[in-house]
Design an enzyme around this catalytic site. Sequence first.
Site, mmCIF file in Angstrom:
data_model
loop_
_atom_site.group_PDB
_atom_site.id
_atom_site.type_symbol
_atom_site.label_atom_id
_atom_site.label_comp_id
_atom_site.label_asym_id
_atom_site.label_seq_id
_atom_site.Cartn_x
_atom_site.Cartn_y
_atom_site.Cartn_z
ATOM 1 C CE LYS A 200 -3.394 2.461 2.576
ATOM 2 N NZ LYS A 200 -4.144 2.882 3.977
ATOM 3 C CG HIS A 219 -5.227 0.860 11.783
ATOM 4 N ND1 HIS A 219 -4.676 2.182 11.627
ATOM 5 C CD2 HIS A 219 -4.617 0.062 10.965
ATOM 6 C CE1 HIS A 219 -3.765 2.048 10.739
ATOM 7 N NE2 HIS A 219 -3.616 0.724 10.522
#
Length: 333
Positions: A200, A219
Amino acid sequence: MEAERVQNIASTFEDTIPEAFIRSEHEQPAITTVHGVNLDVPVIDVSDPDEEKITRLIADASREWGMFQIVNHGIPSEVIRKFQSVGRAFFELPQVEKELYAKPPGAKSIEGYGTFLQKEVEGKKGWVDHLFHRIWPPPAINYRFWPKNPPLYREANEEYVKYLHGVVDKLFKSLSLDLGLEEHELKEAVGGDELTYLLKINYYPPCPRPDLALGVVAHTDMCSITILLPNDIQGLQACRDGQWYCVKYIPNALVIHIGDQIEILSNGKYKSVFHRTTVTKDKTRMSWPVFLEPPPDLVVGPHPKLVNEKNPPKYKTKKYGDYCYCKLNKIPQ
C-alpha cells in the site's frame, strides 16, 4: 470521482478543511497527542551475528510493544531510494492518468488507486489517498494495478521484493523460535509459500488543519506482520498506556508492526500494535507498508502447539478473508 481525491481537496482549501475530515475531539491529534515526547520504540540491528540475541530482541519488542525498527536489514539504500521514487512519481502524475488504476466500483479486492477503504466511525474520512497492489507471490499479482508510468515502476518494485524476502524470513524465524516452535512453523501457519505481500502506498498531502485531521485512523493491522517504509516526514503515532505518542523513525530503517494474525497465532503472547498517522501543514508525507497476508481461505487461529488445558485459546479460529470482511465493516469478530 476526481473531486473525492484528497490530493485534489488539499489543493482547493487554504485555511480550512471539509467537515467530513474533522475528527471528533477524542481523536483530534492536537488534543490527544502527548506533545514533546517521542515513543522510544526498540531499534534492532539485525546484522548482529548473535542470532539468539536478535531472536530475543525481536520477540521482546513484539510482546511489549508490537512495534520496532530494524536497521542493517540488507536492503541497499539505493534500492529503497528507487522504490520510493517511483511511488512518489505515480502520485505526481496528472489525475486522469492515476484514475486509470482506480479500484473498480463494487470490487471485492482492495487493489487499485483509491481514497476510502473501510467503514469509518461517524462517517469521518482520513486525509490520505492510496495505491494497493500485490507484489508477491507471482501467481497473486495482478499487473493491471501496477502503474506503467513511471517506466521503471515495475523494475523498482521487483528489486525491492527480492531483498524483502530475507527480512520476512528473519522475522518469522525469530518469532517462531521464541514461541518454542520450529523456525518454519509460524510462517507456514500464515500461508508459507502462498503468503501474500500486499503493498500500500499512502499519500498524505499537506493539510490546512493538521490539528483536526488524521491520515489514517487508529487501528491494528489485519495481517500477520507489516513492514513499513516511511519517507522523511514524521507522522506515525502509537498508543501506549492509553496515550498517543509520536514514533520517531530512523532513515532507511524498516518499521515493523505486529498484526492481528500473529497476535492470534501466538494466543496473545505477541501484541498487535494500535497506531494511527497524523499529517502536516506544508509537507507531503508518504509511506510504503507491505502487509504480509495469509491467503483468504486459510483458516487462522491460535497455534495448536500453544494451547492446552492450562492455556486455552483466547481467539476464534476463522478464515482470513472472513476476518478481514468483519474488521473492515466494523462487525464484531
